[in-house]
Design a protein around this motif. Structure first.
Motif, PDB file in Angstrom:
ATOM      1  N   UNK A 266       0.845  -1.199   0.000  1.00  0.00           N
ATOM      2  CA  UNK A 266       0.000   0.000   0.000  1.00  0.00           C
ATOM      3  C   UNK A 266       0.878   1.246   0.000  1.00  0.00           C
ATOM      4  N   UNK A 267       1.895   1.237   0.811  1.00  0.00           N
ATOM      5  CA  UNK A 267       2.816   2.376   0.857  1.00  0.00           C
ATOM      6  C   UNK A 267       3.582   2.517  -0.453  1.00  0.00           C
ATOM      7  N   UNK A 268       3.906   1.392  -1.074  1.00  0.00           N
ATOM      8  CA  UNK A 268       4.582   1.420  -2.374  1.00  0.00           C
ATOM      9  C   UNK A 268       3.684   2.045  -3.438  1.00  0.00           C
ATOM     10  N   UNK A 269       2.383   1.723  -3.397  1.00  0.00           N
ATOM     11  CA  UNK A 269       1.437   2.317  -4.343  1.00  0.00           C
ATOM     12  C   UNK A 269       1.359   3.829  -4.112  1.00  0.00           C
ATOM     13  N   UNK A 270       1.276   4.232  -2.848  1.00  0.00           N
ATOM     14  CA  UNK A 270       1.238   5.669  -2.538  1.00  0.00           C
ATOM     15  C   UNK A 270       2.486   6.377  -3.095  1.00  0.00           C
ATOM     16  N   UNK A 271       3.641   5.757  -2.891  1.00  0.00           N
ATOM     17  CA  UNK A 271       4.901   6.336  -3.381  1.00  0.00           C
ATOM     18  C   UNK A 271       4.901   6.400  -4.910  1.00  0.00           C
ATOM     19  N   UNK A 272       4.366   5.368  -5.557  1.00  0.00           N
ATOM     20  CA  UNK A 272       4.308   5.340  -7.017  1.00  0.00           C
ATOM     21  C   UNK A 272       3.404   6.452  -7.542  1.00  0.00           C
ATOM     22  N   UNK A 273       2.274   6.682  -6.882  1.00  0.00           N
ATOM     23  CA  UNK A 273       1.390   7.790  -7.262  1.00  0.00           C
ATOM     24  C   UNK A 273       2.168   9.097  -7.307  1.00  0.00           C
ATOM     25  N   UNK A 274       2.988   9.315  -6.281  1.00  0.00           N
ATOM     26  CA  UNK A 274       3.718  10.582  -6.164  1.00  0.00           C
ATOM     27  C   UNK A 274       4.748  10.775  -7.277  1.00  0.00           C
ATOM     28  N   UNK A 275       5.094   9.700  -7.999  1.00  0.00           N
ATOM     29  CA  UNK A 275       6.067   9.817  -9.097  1.00  0.00           C
ATOM     30  C   UNK A 275       5.405  10.125 -10.439  1.00  0.00           C
ATOM     31  N   UNK A 276       4.102  10.062 -10.490  1.00  0.00           N
ATOM     32  CA  UNK A 276       3.399  10.272 -11.758  1.00  0.00           C
ATOM     33  C   UNK A 276       3.409  11.760 -12.137  1.00  0.00           C
ATOM     34  N   UNK A 277       3.570  12.056 -13.435  1.00  0.00           N
ATOM     35  CA  UNK A 277       3.672  13.455 -13.888  1.00  0.00           C
ATOM     36  C   UNK A 277       2.488  14.341 -13.478  1.00  0.00           C
ATOM     37  N   UNK A 278       1.285  13.785 -13.413  1.00  0.00           N
ATOM     38  CA  UNK A 278       0.110  14.612 -13.103  1.00  0.00           C
ATOM     39  C   UNK A 278      -0.265  14.576 -11.626  1.00  0.00           C
ATOM     40  N   UNK A 279       0.590  14.013 -10.786  1.00  0.00           N
ATOM     41  CA  UNK A 279       0.253  13.894  -9.363  1.00  0.00           C
ATOM     42  C   UNK A 279      -0.025  15.274  -8.760  1.00  0.00           C
ATOM     43  N   UNK A 280      -1.145  15.381  -8.059  1.00  0.00           N
ATOM     44  CA  UNK A 280      -1.548  16.600  -7.377  1.00  0.00           C
ATOM     45  C   UNK A 280      -1.351  16.371  -5.886  1.00  0.00           C
ATOM     46  N   UNK A 281      -0.329  16.986  -5.331  1.00  0.00           N
ATOM     47  CA  UNK A 281       0.032  16.791  -3.930  1.00  0.00           C
ATOM     48  C   UNK A 281      -1.053  17.267  -2.978  1.00  0.00           C
ATOM     49  N   UNK A 282      -1.645  18.419  -3.264  1.00  0.00           N
ATOM     50  CA  UNK A 282      -2.653  18.987  -2.375  1.00  0.00           C
ATOM     51  C   UNK A 282      -3.886  18.100  -2.249  1.00  0.00           C
ATOM     52  N   UNK A 283      -4.318  17.491  -3.363  1.00  0.00           N
ATOM     53  CA  UNK A 283      -5.550  16.705  -3.338  1.00  0.00           C
ATOM     54  C   UNK A 283      -5.304  15.205  -3.484  1.00  0.00           C
ATOM     55  N   UNK A 284      -4.052  14.799  -3.595  1.00  0.00           N
ATOM     56  CA  UNK A 284      -3.654  13.391  -3.590  1.00  0.00           C
ATOM     57  C   UNK A 284      -4.336  12.569  -4.687  1.00  0.00           C
ATOM     58  N   UNK A 285      -4.139  12.997  -5.940  1.00  0.00           N
ATOM     59  CA  UNK A 285      -4.690  12.255  -7.073  1.00  0.00           C
ATOM     60  C   UNK A 285      -3.778  12.411  -8.277  1.00  0.00           C
ATOM     61  N   UNK A 286      -4.021  11.563  -9.288  1.00  0.00           N
ATOM     62  CA  UNK A 286      -3.393  11.719 -10.594  1.00  0.00           C
ATOM     63  C   UNK A 286      -4.495  11.846 -11.632  1.00  0.00           C
ATOM     64  N   UNK A 287      -4.134  12.322 -12.800  1.00  0.00           N
ATOM     65  CA  UNK A 287      -5.058  12.340 -13.923  1.00  0.00           C
ATOM     66  C   UNK A 287      -5.077  10.937 -14.523  1.00  0.00           C
ATOM     67  N   UNK A 288      -6.214  10.545 -15.062  1.00  0.00           N
ATOM     68  CA  UNK A 288      -6.362   9.210 -15.664  1.00  0.00           C
ATOM     69  C   UNK A 288      -5.359   8.952 -16.778  1.00  0.00           C
TER      70      UNK A 288
END
Length: 161
Positions: free
Chosen positions: A14-36
């Motif tokens: 789960x933590x690895x997935x969270x970390x992977x999200x943060x590496x995505x180009x569209x990651x939004x730190x404030x709202x914790x999401x990526x674009x599809x």
């Protein structure tokens, strides 16, 4: 190599997935999401390799249900539910009940079946009328969310295939 998602995610995964999200180009730190648009890269990175047409269906799911964004917590909830087909089927059924009235319309079925065909191509010829005949177990002429959950469970080739 693809991960076996029929086995529950560990805390470390789960933590690895969270970390992977943060590496995505569209990651939004404030709202914790990526674009599809980043979904294929995310899925590849977490060991869920699929064909391009499957990625397209998954991306459309996020466009239709979440305005094109993939919130980390929603994504993790779906991934956690993969290990329990009943929970996963419920997540899918509720998401496709766009009217939120607990009953599937023909339009909602059309969107649901696009996702289902990815995992079970035999469903390609299933009409809404046939869906109702098969899934309507209480014979009231409509398919409610619980009946849809049972139908999904019996017709979804496991998503880790």
């Amino acid at each position: 190599m693809s991960r076996d998602f029929s086995i529950p995610l560990t805390v470390a995964e789960i933590e690895e997935v969270r970390a992977t999200f943060r590496t995505m180009p569209t990651y939004n730190l404030e709202e914790d999401f990526i674009d599809q648009i980043d979904l294929p890269a995310l899925l590849e990175a977490v060991g869920y390799s699929r064909a391009p047409e499957e990625y397209a269906v998954y991306q459309q799911y996020w466009v239709n249900n979440y305005n094109g964004i993939v919130p980390v917590e929603v994504y993790l909830n779906i991934m956690r539910n993969l290990a329990d087909m009943g929970k996963f089927a419920r997540t899918v059924a509720v998401a496709y009940d766009k009217e939120g009235n607990g009953i599937f319309s023909a339009d909602e079925f059309e969107e649901l079946i696009k996702c289902m065909i990815v995992h079970n191509p035999k469903l390609e010829t299933l009409s809404f009328e046939d869906f109702v005949k098969i899934a309507d177990t209480n014979r009231d002429g409509q398919v409610d969310v619980q009946e849809c959950v049972k139908w999904i469970e019996s017709n979804l080739n496991y998503v880790t295939d």
